[in-house]
Design a protein around this motif. Structure first.
Motif, PDB file in Angstrom:
ATOM      1  N   THR A   1      -4.342  -0.388  -3.781  1.00 36.92           N
ATOM      2  CA  THR A   1      -5.242   0.711  -3.442  1.00 36.92           C
ATOM      3  C   THR A   1      -5.690   0.561  -1.987  1.00 36.92           C
ATOM      4  O   THR A   1      -5.492  -0.481  -1.355  1.00 36.92           O
ATOM      5  CB  THR A   1      -6.479   0.703  -4.348  1.00 36.92           C
ATOM      6  OG1 THR A   1      -7.242  -0.488  -4.061  1.00 36.92           O
ATOM      7  CG2 THR A   1      -6.088   0.717  -5.813  1.00 36.92           C
ATOM      8  N   VAL A   2      -6.305   1.607  -1.476  1.00 38.50           N
ATOM      9  CA  VAL A   2      -6.862   1.536  -0.126  1.00 38.50           C
ATOM     10  C   VAL A   2      -7.897   0.422  -0.040  1.00 38.50           C
ATOM     11  O   VAL A   2      -7.948  -0.338   0.941  1.00 38.50           O
ATOM     12  CB  VAL A   2      -7.484   2.892   0.276  1.00 38.50           C
ATOM     13  CG1 VAL A   2      -8.264   2.761   1.578  1.00 38.50           C
ATOM     14  CG2 VAL A   2      -6.404   3.960   0.415  1.00 38.50           C
TER      15      VAL A   2
ATOM     16  N   TRP B   1       0.840  -1.203   0.000  1.00 37.74           N
ATOM     17  CA  TRP B   1       0.000   0.000   0.000  1.00 37.74           C
ATOM     18  C   TRP B   1       0.875   1.253   0.000  1.00 37.74           C
ATOM     19  O   TRP B   1       0.643   2.188  -0.771  1.00 37.74           O
ATOM     20  CB  TRP B   1      -0.921   0.007   1.227  1.00 37.74           C
ATOM     21  CG  TRP B   1      -1.615   1.339   1.374  1.00 37.74           C
ATOM     22  CD1 TRP B   1      -2.760   1.738   0.752  1.00 37.74           C
ATOM     23  CD2 TRP B   1      -1.166   2.452   2.155  1.00 37.74           C
ATOM     24  NE1 TRP B   1      -3.057   3.032   1.105  1.00 37.74           N
ATOM     25  CE2 TRP B   1      -2.095   3.484   1.953  1.00 37.74           C
ATOM     26  CE3 TRP B   1      -0.083   2.669   2.988  1.00 37.74           C
ATOM     27  CZ2 TRP B   1      -1.969   4.743   2.571  1.00 37.74           C
ATOM     28  CZ3 TRP B   1       0.064   3.913   3.610  1.00 37.74           C
ATOM     29  CH2 TRP B   1      -0.878   4.923   3.404  1.00 37.74           C
TER      30      TRP B   1
ATOM     31  N   LYS C   1      -0.196   3.702   9.057  1.00 40.03           N
ATOM     32  CA  LYS C   1      -1.022   4.560   8.219  1.00 40.03           C
ATOM     33  C   LYS C   1      -1.834   5.499   9.098  1.00 40.03           C
ATOM     34  O   LYS C   1      -2.437   5.091  10.085  1.00 40.03           O
ATOM     35  CB  LYS C   1      -1.937   3.730   7.333  1.00 40.03           C
ATOM     36  CG  LYS C   1      -1.180   2.825   6.371  1.00 40.03           C
ATOM     37  CD  LYS C   1      -2.120   2.118   5.434  1.00 40.03           C
ATOM     38  CE  LYS C   1      -3.004   1.133   6.149  1.00 40.03           C
ATOM     39  NZ  LYS C   1      -2.242   0.084   6.821  1.00 40.03           N
TER      40      LYS C   1
ATOM     41  N   GLU D   1      -6.148  -2.884   0.126  1.00 38.35           N
ATOM     42  CA  GLU D   1      -5.535  -3.061   1.445  1.00 38.35           C
ATOM     43  C   GLU D   1      -6.590  -3.451   2.481  1.00 38.35           C
ATOM     44  O   GLU D   1      -6.385  -4.356   3.291  1.00 38.35           O
ATOM     45  CB  GLU D   1      -4.818  -1.768   1.858  1.00 38.35           C
ATOM     46  CG  GLU D   1      -4.058  -1.854   3.171  1.00 38.35           C
ATOM     47  CD  GLU D   1      -4.900  -1.421   4.356  1.00 38.35           C
ATOM     48  OE1 GLU D   1      -4.564  -1.820   5.497  1.00 38.35           O
ATOM     49  OE2 GLU D   1      -5.884  -0.692   4.158  1.00 38.35           O
ATOM     50  N   HIS D   2      -7.731  -2.798   2.442  1.00 43.66           N
ATOM     51  CA  HIS D   2      -8.810  -3.125   3.376  1.00 43.66           C
ATOM     52  C   HIS D   2      -9.340  -4.535   3.125  1.00 43.66           C
ATOM     53  O   HIS D   2      -9.640  -5.270   4.074  1.00 43.66           O
ATOM     54  CB  HIS D   2      -9.941  -2.101   3.258  1.00 43.66           C
ATOM     55  CG  HIS D   2      -9.614  -0.793   3.898  1.00 43.66           C
ATOM     56  ND1 HIS D   2     -10.557   0.180   4.146  1.00 43.66           N
ATOM     57  CD2 HIS D   2      -8.449  -0.292   4.356  1.00 43.66           C
ATOM     58  CE1 HIS D   2      -9.993   1.225   4.721  1.00 43.66           C
ATOM     59  NE2 HIS D   2      -8.710   0.951   4.852  1.00 43.66           N
TER      60      HIS D   2
END
Length: 369
Positions: A72-73, A66, A367, A76-77
């Motif tokens: 992408t976010v 990430w 983050k 990652e989630h």
């Protein structure tokens, strides 16, 4: 026994499993990820190794990818959510249940505002494997609710997790509140520094860099604090008496607005920014102010400098000029000219930027969102 012995080829098997697990989570394949982990549990290693030597390093890679802008976010989630489901499948698989815990009771929780719960979840499962009676409270636990739980359950210790240094003031409040109930606290997570310096500064009874050591420390026992020895934050951190931390926190909105307003004159490319780019710039400045406040709280300029260097690498990976950070820091210094510790931290970060090697590997502070 609650754990299985690793086979002689367990290391090689886990190397292969890590590659397959990465492929699964990267592709959003939850069923494939579960299959990899359960296969590793059956054939190549004990459950603790599966948690800490398979799942944990793959999750760490998710964060690295990430930061490098290769995930992408949303990806990652997704990967993190898959790992949470994988751990649940491993914990409740009928072949690997540990039975009713007979060991001492421990509470594992993330500090208020901390949403990165996977490290705490991994510790919880390791402790369960070792026979502990674990209350895992999850992410974002308000301190009053944590304290109410301690009064109701009377654990031998609290394991408090935080990944983001901006949560250190909240962690400090939670640590002192737990100790006021007579329950010792072991702190863990990236927020407390690579060597645990902030855990010690905030008065935690112990600190561990990873779940194995945390479990070992807890097994060795922690002395119970004296509930009558309750104290205030300023007793641990006398520098807070200068009120710089408090004033920066109280004026965050004004600091962000003032910096954003003047930045366009200092950084010409910003004049062509879209509304979305301006919004992201405002968010970045807000994170800078939050990290500056955290550095003031623990009186460590390096905390702030590390974040600025990490931010420079993040911006570079996203093809945003990292040189925009220098005028932003200067504008904050102008607004905070009457705050010597804040100005020193800002100057230190600017010097670190000046001597920065582009794309150098900076240990991430976690983050900020």
């Amino acid at each position: 026994m609650t754990r299985r012995s690793a086979h002689a080829d367990g290391g090689v098997a886990l190397d292969d499993a890590r590659e397959r697990l990465w492929s699964a989570v990267h592709g959003g394949d939850e069923h494939g990820a579960v299959a990899v982990v359960l296969d590793a549990a059956r054939s190549s290693a004990d459950l603790e190794a599966v948690l800490l030597d398979l799942i944990a390093p793959v999750q760490a890679k998710v964060g690295v990818e990430w930061a490098a802008n290769r995930l992408t976010v949303a990806q990652e989630h997704t990967a993190t959510a898959i790992h949470e489901r994988v751990i649940a499948a491993l914990a409740h698989h009928p072949d690997h249940r540990t039975g009713v815990p007979a060991g001492p009771r421990v509470t594992v929780a993330c500090v208020d505002g901390e949403w990165h719960a996977l490290p705490a979840r991994l510790l919880s499962e390791v402790l369960r494997l070792r026979g502990w009676n674990v209350d895992f409270l999850g992410a974002h636990v308000p301190t009053p609710h944590l304290i109410a739980h301690l009064h109701q359950t009377g654990p031998q210790a609290v394991a408090l997790s935080s990944s983001i240094p901006t949560h250190l003031p909240t962690a400090h409040s939670a640590i002192t509140a737990c100790q006021a109930t007579g329950v010792p606290v072991i702190a863990g997570g990236a927020a407390f520094g690579p060597d645990g310096r902030y855990a010690r500064a905030l008065g935690a009874d112990a600190w561990a860099p990873h779940a194995r050591e945390a479990a070992t420390i807890l097994e060795g026992g922690l002395s119970r604090p004296d509930p009558l020895a309750a104290h205030q934050a300023v007793d641990d951190l006398p520098h807070l008496a200068d009120q710089e931390y408090t004033m920066v926190v109280r004026t965050t909105h004004q600091l962000v607005k003032g910096t954003l307003t003047e930045l366009e004159d200092r950084f010409a490319p910003m004049r062509g920014y879209t509304e979305r780019q301006r919004r992201h710039t405002a968010e970045d400045i807000a994170h800078i102010v939050e990290y500056l406040a955290a550095a003031l709280y623990v009186a460590d300029d390096e905390l702030f400098a590390r974040f600025i260097l990490w931010t420079a690498d993040i911006l570079t990976a996203r093809r945003v000029p990292a040189r925009s950070l220098d005028p932003a820091l200067d504008l904050l210094a102008v607004q905070l000219k009457d705050f010597p510790r804040a100005c020193h931290a800002l100057a230190h970060a600017r010097e670190a930027l000046r001597t920065r090697t582009p794309a150098q590997k900076i240990p991430g502070p976690g983050k900020p969102a």
